[in-house]
Scaffold this motif. Sequence first.
Motif, mmCIF file in Angstrom:
data_model
loop_
_atom_site.group_PDB
_atom_site.id
_atom_site.type_symbol
_atom_site.label_atom_id
_atom_site.label_comp_id
_atom_site.label_asym_id
_atom_site.label_seq_id
_atom_site.Cartn_x
_atom_site.Cartn_y
_atom_site.Cartn_z
ATOM 1 N N LEU A 26 0.782 -0.980 -0.097
ATOM 2 C CA LEU A 26 0.009 -0.068 0.091
ATOM 3 C C LEU A 26 0.947 1.232 -0.103
ATOM 4 C CD1 LEU A 26 -2.440 -1.408 2.860
ATOM 5 C CD2 LEU A 26 -2.876 -1.197 0.478
ATOM 6 N N VAL A 27 1.001 1.989 -1.081
ATOM 7 C CA VAL A 27 1.641 3.182 -1.478
ATOM 8 C C VAL A 27 0.768 4.611 -1.139
ATOM 9 C CG1 VAL A 27 3.402 4.284 -2.711
ATOM 10 C CG2 VAL A 27 3.197 1.584 -2.865
ATOM 11 N N GLY A 28 1.303 5.406 -0.477
ATOM 12 C CA GLY A 28 0.659 6.726 -0.602
ATOM 13 C C GLY A 28 1.159 7.699 0.587
ATOM 14 N N SER A 29 0.716 8.976 0.334
ATOM 15 C CA SER A 29 1.035 9.859 1.314
ATOM 16 C C SER A 29 0.587 9.855 2.656
ATOM 17 C CB SER A 29 0.566 11.295 0.957
ATOM 18 O OG SER A 29 1.196 11.641 -0.651
ATOM 19 N N PRO A 30 1.085 10.176 3.704
ATOM 20 C CA PRO A 30 0.781 10.257 5.138
ATOM 21 C C PRO A 30 -0.829 10.517 5.220
ATOM 22 C CG PRO A 30 2.874 11.469 4.888
ATOM 23 C CD PRO A 30 2.383 11.311 3.638
ATOM 24 N N GLY A 31 -1.582 9.777 6.050
ATOM 25 C CA GLY A 31 -2.728 10.212 6.388
ATOM 26 C C GLY A 31 -3.809 9.862 5.189
ATOM 27 N N VAL A 32 -3.583 9.026 4.125
ATOM 28 C CA VAL A 32 -4.528 8.587 2.984
ATOM 29 C C VAL A 32 -5.152 7.421 3.443
ATOM 30 C CG1 VAL A 32 -3.402 10.035 1.318
ATOM 31 C CG2 VAL A 32 -2.762 7.782 1.661
ATOM 32 N N GLY A 33 -4.912 6.497 4.667
ATOM 33 C CA GLY A 33 -5.702 5.018 4.862
ATOM 34 C C GLY A 33 -4.640 3.958 4.731
ATOM 35 N N LYS A 34 -3.485 4.011 4.361
ATOM 36 C CA LYS A 34 -2.705 2.819 4.313
ATOM 37 C C LYS A 34 -2.838 1.876 5.480
ATOM 38 C CE LYS A 34 1.118 5.128 3.549
ATOM 39 N NZ LYS A 34 0.582 6.430 3.761
ATOM 40 N N THR A 35 -2.381 2.485 6.614
ATOM 41 C CA THR A 35 -2.323 1.776 7.892
ATOM 42 C C THR A 35 -3.727 1.174 8.041
ATOM 43 O OG1 THR A 35 -0.432 2.942 8.669
ATOM 44 C CG2 THR A 35 -1.758 1.580 10.286
ATOM 45 N N HIS A 36 -4.743 2.053 8.019
ATOM 46 C CA HIS A 36 -6.172 1.640 8.255
ATOM 47 C C HIS A 36 -6.580 0.358 7.388
ATOM 48 C CE1 HIS A 36 -10.226 2.252 9.757
ATOM 49 N NE2 HIS A 36 -10.539 2.075 8.273
ATOM 50 N N MET A 37 -6.063 0.469 6.052
ATOM 51 C CA MET A 37 -6.561 -0.605 5.197
ATOM 52 C C MET A 37 -5.756 -1.835 5.503
ATOM 53 S SD MET A 37 -7.992 -1.859 2.467
ATOM 54 C CE MET A 37 -8.310 -0.613 1.301
ATOM 55 N N ALA A 38 -4.497 -1.619 6.138
ATOM 56 C CA ALA A 38 -3.816 -2.735 6.455
ATOM 57 C C ALA A 38 -4.447 -3.435 7.736
ATOM 58 C CB ALA A 38 -2.134 -2.444 6.701
ATOM 59 N N VAL A 39 -4.649 -2.602 8.542
ATOM 60 C CA VAL A 39 -4.982 -3.032 9.881
ATOM 61 C C VAL A 39 -6.502 -3.811 9.613
ATOM 62 C CG1 VAL A 39 -6.291 -2.606 11.948
ATOM 63 C CG2 VAL A 39 -3.981 -1.447 11.368
ATOM 64 N N ALA A 40 -7.317 -3.550 8.834
ATOM 65 C CA ALA A 40 -8.908 -3.883 8.540
ATOM 66 C C ALA A 40 -8.448 -5.261 7.784
ATOM 67 C CB ALA A 40 -9.464 -3.094 7.709
ATOM 68 N N ILE A 41 -7.466 -5.447 6.945
ATOM 69 C CA ILE A 41 -7.079 -6.735 6.294
ATOM 70 C C ILE A 41 -6.688 -7.740 7.462
ATOM 71 C CG2 ILE A 41 -5.696 -8.045 4.682
ATOM 72 C CD1 ILE A 41 -6.023 -5.351 2.982
ATOM 73 N N GLY A 42 -5.982 -7.241 8.411
ATOM 74 C CA GLY A 42 -5.344 -8.015 9.438
ATOM 75 C C GLY A 42 -6.454 -8.618 10.299
ATOM 76 N N VAL A 43 -7.341 -7.916 10.545
ATOM 77 C CA VAL A 43 -8.417 -7.856 11.428
ATOM 78 C C VAL A 43 -9.192 -9.204 10.889
ATOM 79 C CG1 VAL A 43 -10.763 -7.258 12.450
ATOM 80 C CG2 VAL A 43 -8.911 -5.834 12.668
ATOM 81 N N GLU A 44 -9.682 -9.056 9.581
ATOM 82 C CA GLU A 44 -10.288 -10.114 8.685
ATOM 83 C C GLU A 44 -9.552 -11.393 8.918
ATOM 84 O OE1 GLU A 44 -13.356 -10.135 7.360
ATOM 85 O OE2 GLU A 44 -13.194 -8.075 8.311
ATOM 86 N N ALA A 45 -7.920 -11.474 8.853
ATOM 87 C CA ALA A 45 -7.242 -12.574 8.999
ATOM 88 C C ALA A 45 -7.370 -13.120 10.395
ATOM 89 C CB ALA A 45 -5.790 -12.144 8.445
ATOM 90 N N VAL A 46 -7.509 -12.192 11.546
ATOM 91 C CA VAL A 46 -7.439 -12.737 12.645
ATOM 92 C C VAL A 46 -8.867 -13.482 12.818
ATOM 93 C CG1 VAL A 46 -7.595 -12.107 15.129
ATOM 94 C CG2 VAL A 46 -5.889 -11.102 13.983
ATOM 95 N N ARG A 47 -9.930 -12.817 12.107
ATOM 96 C CA ARG A 47 -11.245 -13.642 12.306
ATOM 97 C C ARG A 47 -11.161 -14.965 11.580
ATOM 98 N NH1 ARG A 47 -14.743 -8.059 11.228
ATOM 99 N NH2 ARG A 47 -14.556 -7.391 13.340
ATOM 100 N N ALA A 48 -10.376 -14.935 10.658
ATOM 101 C CA ALA A 48 -10.218 -16.212 9.987
ATOM 102 C C ALA A 48 -9.205 -17.258 10.440
ATOM 103 C CB ALA A 48 -10.084 -16.074 8.310
ATOM 104 N N ARG A 49 -8.890 -16.711 11.830
ATOM 105 C CA ARG A 49 -8.040 -17.733 12.470
ATOM 106 C C ARG A 49 -6.627 -17.910 11.980
ATOM 107 N NH1 ARG A 49 -10.972 -18.841 16.626
ATOM 108 N NH2 ARG A 49 -10.655 -20.941 17.579
ATOM 109 N N LYS A 50 -6.028 -16.705 11.088
ATOM 110 C CA LYS A 50 -4.722 -16.672 10.584
ATOM 111 C C LYS A 50 -3.762 -16.100 11.685
ATOM 112 C CE LYS A 50 -6.211 -18.504 6.887
ATOM 113 N NZ LYS A 50 -5.807 -20.036 6.331
#
Length: 174
Positions: A26-50
């Motif tokens: 995920l590439v972009g300037s500060p504050g555009v949502g890169k970390t938010h997107m990464a965390v959201a995917i991470g949460v889905e992975a945790v929910r899937a027991r990964k």
Amino acid sequence: QPSLSRPVVEELASLGFLERRENVVLVGSPGVGKTHMAVAIGVEAVRARKLTYFVDCQRLVGDLKRAAEKGALERRMRFYAHLSLLIVDEVGYLDVDKEGADLLFQLVSRRYERRSTIVTTNVGIGAWAKVFGDPVVASAIADRLCHHCTVLKITGRSYRTKDLAPDRDAGSGA
């Protein structure tokens, strides 16, 4: 984030990339949502027991360096290599020294085609040579990360400065 394709975001949220052992950058300037997107995917992975782990680049490098100093690098590398999803946040915000770049290369190489990694960065992949201080190591890291990869460029204005008047957000830090 309006600059992202909804079908691509939904595909990432489905975690198919984990099964295919692909990466996401995920590439972009500060504050555009890169970390938010990464965390959201991470949460889905945790929910899937990964087995999922989130760490910023500087902490990861520091952890690997400390492990090397203590003679425990192999054990620490095995920990990171075993994770189903490793999320490395903020690559490029601070430069990484030669030792750190070499350690990151070793980790990326161990995970290559075996496990998935998400990287967030404010620096285009072509400029990683400056971040890692060595164009050869930077190229090798990028080569392995991007071989089987979804690269998303996120554009737009920082959500942190969205409420600033237009004449103040480009000024002297007001």
